[in-house]
Design a protein around this motif. Structure first.
Motif, PDB file in Angstrom:
ATOM      1  N   SER A  66      37.669  29.267  55.481  1.00 26.64           N
ATOM      2  CA  SER A  66      36.399  29.334  54.763  1.00 26.64           C
ATOM      3  C   SER A  66      35.420  28.308  55.304  1.00 26.64           C
ATOM      4  CB  SER A  66      36.621  29.066  53.266  1.00 26.64           C
ATOM      5  OG  SER A  66      35.388  29.073  52.584  1.00 26.64           O
TER       6      SER A  66
ATOM      7  N   SER B  71      34.501  25.013  49.597  1.00 32.97           N
ATOM      8  CA  SER B  71      35.678  25.889  49.696  1.00 32.97           C
ATOM      9  C   SER B  71      36.912  25.293  49.015  1.00 32.97           C
ATOM     10  CB  SER B  71      35.991  26.121  51.184  1.00 32.97           C
ATOM     11  OG  SER B  71      37.340  26.511  51.356  1.00 32.97           O
ATOM     12  N   THR B  72      37.576  26.132  48.235  1.00 33.56           N
ATOM     13  CA  THR B  72      38.827  25.700  47.587  1.00 33.56           C
ATOM     14  C   THR B  72      39.942  25.538  48.627  1.00 33.56           C
ATOM     15  OG1 THR B  72      39.295  28.035  47.133  1.00 33.56           O
ATOM     16  CG2 THR B  72      38.277  26.757  45.364  1.00 33.56           C
TER      17      THR B  72
ATOM     18  N   PRO C 274      40.768  32.032  52.565  1.00 35.64           N
ATOM     19  CA  PRO C 274      40.494  33.028  51.519  1.00 35.64           C
ATOM     20  C   PRO C 274      40.711  34.442  52.061  1.00 35.64           C
ATOM     21  CG  PRO C 274      38.429  32.282  52.485  1.00 35.64           C
ATOM     22  CD  PRO C 274      39.541  31.500  53.158  1.00 35.64           C
ATOM     23  N   GLU C 275      40.743  35.400  51.145  1.00 33.06           N
ATOM     24  CA  GLU C 275      40.735  36.808  51.538  1.00 33.06           C
ATOM     25  C   GLU C 275      39.292  37.287  51.542  1.00 33.06           C
ATOM     26  OE1 GLU C 275      43.717  39.858  50.346  1.00 33.06           O
ATOM     27  OE2 GLU C 275      42.121  40.570  49.018  1.00 33.06           O
ATOM     28  N   TYR C 276      38.871  37.907  52.647  1.00 34.02           N
ATOM     29  CA  TYR C 276      37.568  38.569  52.707  1.00 34.02           C
ATOM     30  C   TYR C 276      37.816  40.036  53.004  1.00 34.02           C
ATOM     31  CZ  TYR C 276      34.651  34.283  52.927  1.00 34.02           C
ATOM     32  OH  TYR C 276      34.006  33.103  52.651  1.00 34.02           O
ATOM     33  N   VAL C 277      37.343  40.904  52.136  1.00 32.88           N
ATOM     34  CA  VAL C 277      37.462  42.358  52.331  1.00 32.88           C
ATOM     35  C   VAL C 277      38.900  42.722  52.718  1.00 32.88           C
ATOM     36  CG1 VAL C 277      36.241  44.388  53.185  1.00 32.88           C
ATOM     37  CG2 VAL C 277      35.094  42.196  53.225  1.00 32.88           C
ATOM     38  N   ARG C 278      39.824  42.183  51.939  1.00 29.09           N
ATOM     39  CA  ARG C 278      41.262  42.473  52.011  1.00 29.09           C
ATOM     40  C   ARG C 278      41.916  42.044  53.321  1.00 29.09           C
ATOM     41  NH1 ARG C 278      42.628  47.950  49.010  1.00 29.09           N
ATOM     42  NH2 ARG C 278      44.645  46.965  49.091  1.00 29.09           N
TER      43      ARG C 278
ATOM     44  N   ARG D  86      45.165  35.310  44.185  1.00 23.48           N
ATOM     45  CA  ARG D  86      44.847  36.613  44.793  1.00 23.48           C
ATOM     46  C   ARG D  86      44.894  36.466  46.313  1.00 23.48           C
ATOM     47  NH1 ARG D  86      39.331  37.936  41.773  1.00 23.48           N
ATOM     48  NH2 ARG D  86      38.815  38.361  43.942  1.00 23.48           N
TER      49      ARG D  86
HETATM   50  C1  LIG Z   1      32.588  38.213  51.596  1.00 20.91           C
HETATM   51  C2  LIG Z   1      33.695  38.036  50.599  1.00 20.91           C
HETATM   52  C3  LIG Z   1      34.708  38.968  50.509  1.00 20.91           C
HETATM   53  C4  LIG Z   1      35.751  38.807  49.605  1.00 20.91           C
HETATM   54  N1  LIG Z   1      36.736  39.729  49.544  1.00 20.91           N
HETATM   55  C5  LIG Z   1      37.766  39.560  48.686  1.00 20.91           C
HETATM   56  C6  LIG Z   1      38.843  40.514  48.652  1.00 20.91           C
HETATM   57  O1  LIG Z   1      38.879  41.487  49.371  1.00 20.91           O
HETATM   58  N2  LIG Z   1      39.866  40.272  47.779  1.00 20.91           N
HETATM   59  C7  LIG Z   1      39.885  39.172  46.943  1.00 20.91           C
HETATM   60  O2  LIG Z   1      40.829  38.996  46.176  1.00 20.91           O
HETATM   61  N3  LIG Z   1      38.875  38.256  46.984  1.00 20.91           N
HETATM   62  C8  LIG Z   1      37.837  38.425  47.833  1.00 20.91           C
HETATM   63  N4  LIG Z   1      36.845  37.496  47.884  1.00 20.91           N
HETATM   64  C9  LIG Z   1      36.949  36.299  47.044  1.00 20.91           C
HETATM   65  C10 LIG Z   1      37.501  35.107  47.842  1.00 20.91           C
HETATM   66  O3  LIG Z   1      38.688  35.422  48.511  1.00 20.91           O
HETATM   67  C11 LIG Z   1      37.796  33.957  46.865  1.00 20.91           C
HETATM   68  O4  LIG Z   1      36.632  33.631  46.165  1.00 20.91           O
HETATM   69  C12 LIG Z   1      38.364  32.754  47.571  1.00 20.91           C
HETATM   70  O5  LIG Z   1      39.040  31.977  46.610  1.00 20.91           O
HETATM   71  C13 LIG Z   1      37.269  31.889  48.220  1.00 20.91           C
HETATM   72  O6  LIG Z   1      37.881  30.872  48.965  1.00 20.91           O
HETATM   73  P1  LIG Z   1      37.088  29.531  49.324  1.00 20.91           P
HETATM   74  O7  LIG Z   1      36.850  28.820  48.012  1.00 20.91           O
HETATM   75  O8  LIG Z   1      38.026  28.756  50.205  1.00 20.91           O
HETATM   76  O9  LIG Z   1      35.808  29.897  50.013  1.00 20.91           O
HETATM   77  C14 LIG Z   1      35.780  37.662  48.766  1.00 20.91           C
HETATM   78  C15 LIG Z   1      34.747  36.722  48.867  1.00 20.91           C
HETATM   79  C16 LIG Z   1      33.722  36.889  49.757  1.00 20.91           C
HETATM   80  C17 LIG Z   1      32.629  35.835  49.861  1.00 20.91           C
END
Ligand SMILES: Cc1cc2nc3c(=O)[nH]c(=O)nc-3n(C[C@H](O)[C@H](O)[C@H](O)COP(=O)(O)O)c2cc1C
Length: 175
Positions: free
Chosen positions: A9, A14-15, A76-80, A112
């Motif tokens: 991230s 970011s967490t 993190p997960e972005y778009v699975r 998640r």
């Molecule tokens: C562009 C984008 C896409 C994401 N897609 C998903 C997803 O597919 N599944 C999910 O569980 N969370 C999704 N999230 C939520 C992030 O995974 C979640 O907020 C994560 O804890 C953020 O991590 P960070 O704090 O390190 O940035 C998405 C967030 C963003 C910004």
């Protein structure tokens, strides 16, 4: 022992990055965990750029990975799946032997994101023959601030988990 920590991230609060920082502060004697801060400054990987003298940011990144005794990734997960920036950072390493044989372990800052974890595990097992899927640390930290995360990780029951994870990874890196 030098460990490089890669956060997937680029978000300021970011967490995942906060978790890496908190774990870094808890590192046992002899283990130095440094966060790689510039993942967002790496150009999009292309074999064409690789054929030229490497951009400074890329050279610095590759050197940091090469000099490390192990790598910890938290994303993190972005778009699975895994965020493009992290995949790009990994792509920069695959045409050389920097990651082959590099001990790698995962952390994760959410309850998640299992699709991302599956995808990332497949990528890491492809690029390194020393990815350790069983050395894994997970906390549910979504929406928490870095300060809240630091406090939560410092609690004795969580500090014990962090310590066990780091000791297991240190032993794996030495083996
Ligand atoms: C562009 C984008 C896409 C994401 N897609 C998903 C997803 O597919 N599944 C999910 O569980 N969370 C999704 N999230 C939520 C992030 O995974 C979640 O907020 C994560 O804890 C953020 O991590 P960070 O704090 O390190 O940035 C998405 C967030 C963003 C910004």
């Amino acid at each position: 022992m030098k460990i490089l920590a890669l956060s997937g991230s680029a978000r300021r609060n970011s967490t995942n990055t906060a978790l890496l920082r908190a774990v870094g502060r808890a590192a046992p004697e002899g283990m130095d965990i440094r966060i790689y801060e510039n993942i967002g400054r790496l150009p999009v990987y292309s074999p064409d750029i690789e054929a030229e003298p490497l951009p400074d940011a890329v050279r610095d990144y590759i050197d940091r990975v090469a000099r490390s005794d192990g790598v910890i990734v938290s994303s993190p997960e972005y778009v699975r799946s895994l965020p493009g920036g992290l995949k790009n950072a990994i792509d920069w390493l695959v045409s050389r032997d920097t990651l082959v044989g590099k001990p790698i372990a995962l952390m994760h800052a959410s309850h998640r994101g299992d699709d991302m974890l599956d995808a990332l595990r497949m990528v890491l097992a492809t690029v390194s023959d020393r990815f350790a899927p069983d050395i894994f640390l997970r906390f549910s930290l979504m929406k928490m601030t870095p300060e809240e995360i630091a406090r939560l990780i410092a609690r004795s029951e969580n500090a014990e988990q962090v310590n066990a994870f780091l000791r297991a990874f240190a032993a794996f890196c030495r083996s």
